[in-house]
Write a protein that holds these residues in place. Structure first.
Motif, PDB file in Angstrom:
ATOM      1  N   TYR A  89      -6.525 -14.296 -12.355  1.00 45.50           N
ATOM      2  CA  TYR A  89      -7.532 -13.231 -12.426  1.00 45.50           C
ATOM      3  C   TYR A  89      -7.109 -12.023 -11.597  1.00 45.50           C
ATOM      4  CZ  TYR A  89     -11.844 -10.708 -11.508  1.00 45.50           C
ATOM      5  OH  TYR A  89     -12.784  -9.721 -11.369  1.00 45.50           O
ATOM      6  N   MET A 145      -4.171 -10.129 -13.142  1.00 39.33           N
ATOM      7  CA  MET A 145      -4.594  -9.268 -14.255  1.00 39.33           C
ATOM      8  C   MET A 145      -5.318  -8.033 -13.737  1.00 39.33           C
ATOM      9  SD  MET A 145      -5.801 -12.149 -17.002  1.00 39.33           S
ATOM     10  CE  MET A 145      -6.399 -10.954 -18.172  1.00 39.33           C
ATOM     11  N   LEU A 146      -6.128  -8.200 -12.704  1.00 38.97           N
ATOM     12  CA  LEU A 146      -6.833  -7.070 -12.103  1.00 38.97           C
ATOM     13  C   LEU A 146      -5.836  -6.068 -11.525  1.00 38.97           C
ATOM     14  CD1 LEU A 146      -9.870  -6.441 -11.702  1.00 38.97           C
ATOM     15  CD2 LEU A 146      -9.620  -7.325  -9.390  1.00 38.97           C
ATOM     16  N   ASP A 186      -2.679  -5.652 -12.457  1.00 34.98           N
ATOM     17  CA  ASP A 186      -1.978  -5.013 -13.573  1.00 34.98           C
ATOM     18  C   ASP A 186      -2.814  -3.884 -14.168  1.00 34.98           C
ATOM     19  OD1 ASP A 186       0.229  -6.590 -13.311  1.00 34.98           O
ATOM     20  OD2 ASP A 186      -0.363  -8.024 -14.878  1.00 34.98           O
ATOM     21  N   GLY A 187      -4.112  -4.115 -14.284  1.00 38.54           N
ATOM     22  CA  GLY A 187      -5.000  -3.075 -14.800  1.00 38.54           C
ATOM     23  C   GLY A 187      -5.006  -1.856 -13.895  1.00 38.54           C
ATOM     24  N   LYS A 188      -5.042  -2.081 -12.588  1.00 48.40           N
ATOM     25  CA  LYS A 188      -5.013  -0.960 -11.637  1.00 48.40           C
ATOM     26  C   LYS A 188      -3.691  -0.207 -11.726  1.00 48.40           C
ATOM     27  CE  LYS A 188      -8.979  -1.294  -9.568  1.00 48.40           C
ATOM     28  NZ  LYS A 188      -9.994  -0.270  -9.660  1.00 48.40           N
ATOM     29  N   HIS A 193      -1.772   0.115 -14.353  1.00 51.96           N
ATOM     30  CA  HIS A 193      -1.803   0.932 -15.573  1.00 51.96           C
ATOM     31  C   HIS A 193      -2.708   2.156 -15.395  1.00 51.96           C
ATOM     32  CE1 HIS A 193       0.637  -1.655 -18.021  1.00 51.96           C
ATOM     33  NE2 HIS A 193      -0.126  -2.698 -17.761  1.00 51.96           N
ATOM     34  N   GLN A 194      -3.820   1.974 -14.704  1.00 47.08           N
ATOM     35  CA  GLN A 194      -4.736   3.092 -14.463  1.00 47.08           C
ATOM     36  C   GLN A 194      -4.065   4.135 -13.565  1.00 47.08           C
ATOM     37  OE1 GLN A 194      -8.342   1.897 -12.530  1.00 47.08           O
ATOM     38  NE2 GLN A 194      -9.339   3.868 -12.825  1.00 47.08           N
ATOM     39  N   LYS A 204      -1.522   6.080 -15.620  1.00 52.94           N
ATOM     40  CA  LYS A 204      -2.186   7.008 -16.532  1.00 52.94           C
ATOM     41  C   LYS A 204      -2.673   8.248 -15.776  1.00 52.94           C
ATOM     42  CE  LYS A 204      -6.048   7.203 -19.766  1.00 52.94           C
ATOM     43  NZ  LYS A 204      -7.210   6.474 -20.296  1.00 52.94           N
TER      44      LYS A 204
END
Length: 129
Positions: free
Chosen positions: A56, A59-60, A62-64, A66-67, A70
């Protein structure tokens, strides 16, 4: 007493053992002694829970990431726009560019430099010497 044997004796067919295929593949009886150890189940459950927590948070993260990437790309785009607009404004403000823009109004550059007007800063128009 003798048993009568016939020529057409049926050979018993082999079938799946009563234990099942999984018991044959994963026979844990020699390790556990034929019983289900409760302590082992608790430990396996705890390790599985820790693995889920790790997944978990990975994945959290990895999301950060990518954010952040961006947002960084958007910032670079805005910075490039700012630099481009600043260069255009600097070009428009140059005297040579203004001279070209004034030609369509039939205006020309003045050849005499501007004069500086100096005023006394004394009160009531009197010199305070």
């Amino acid at each position: 007493m003798a048993k009568q044997v016939s020529d057409t004796e049926q050979v018993p067919k082999t079938s799946v053992p009563k234990e099942g295929i999984l018991d044959l593949l994963f026979n844990m009886d020699p390790l556990t002694g034929g019983e289900l150890p409760v302590k082992l189940v608790y430990r396996i459950g705890f390790v599985a829970f820790l693995i889920l927590v790790y997944i978990y948070y990975s994945m959290l993260a990895d999301g950060k990431i990518h954010q952040i990437a961006k947002t960084k790309a958007e910032l670079e785009e805005i910075r490039a726009d700012y630099t481009t607009q600043k260069a255009e404004f600097m070009k428009i403000g140059k005297q040579s560019h203004l001279a070209l823009a004034m030609k369509k109004y039939a205006l020309e550059l003045s050849l005499t430099p501007p004069t500086k007007v100096v005023m006394d800063q004394s009160k009531d128009g009197k010199n305070s010497d």
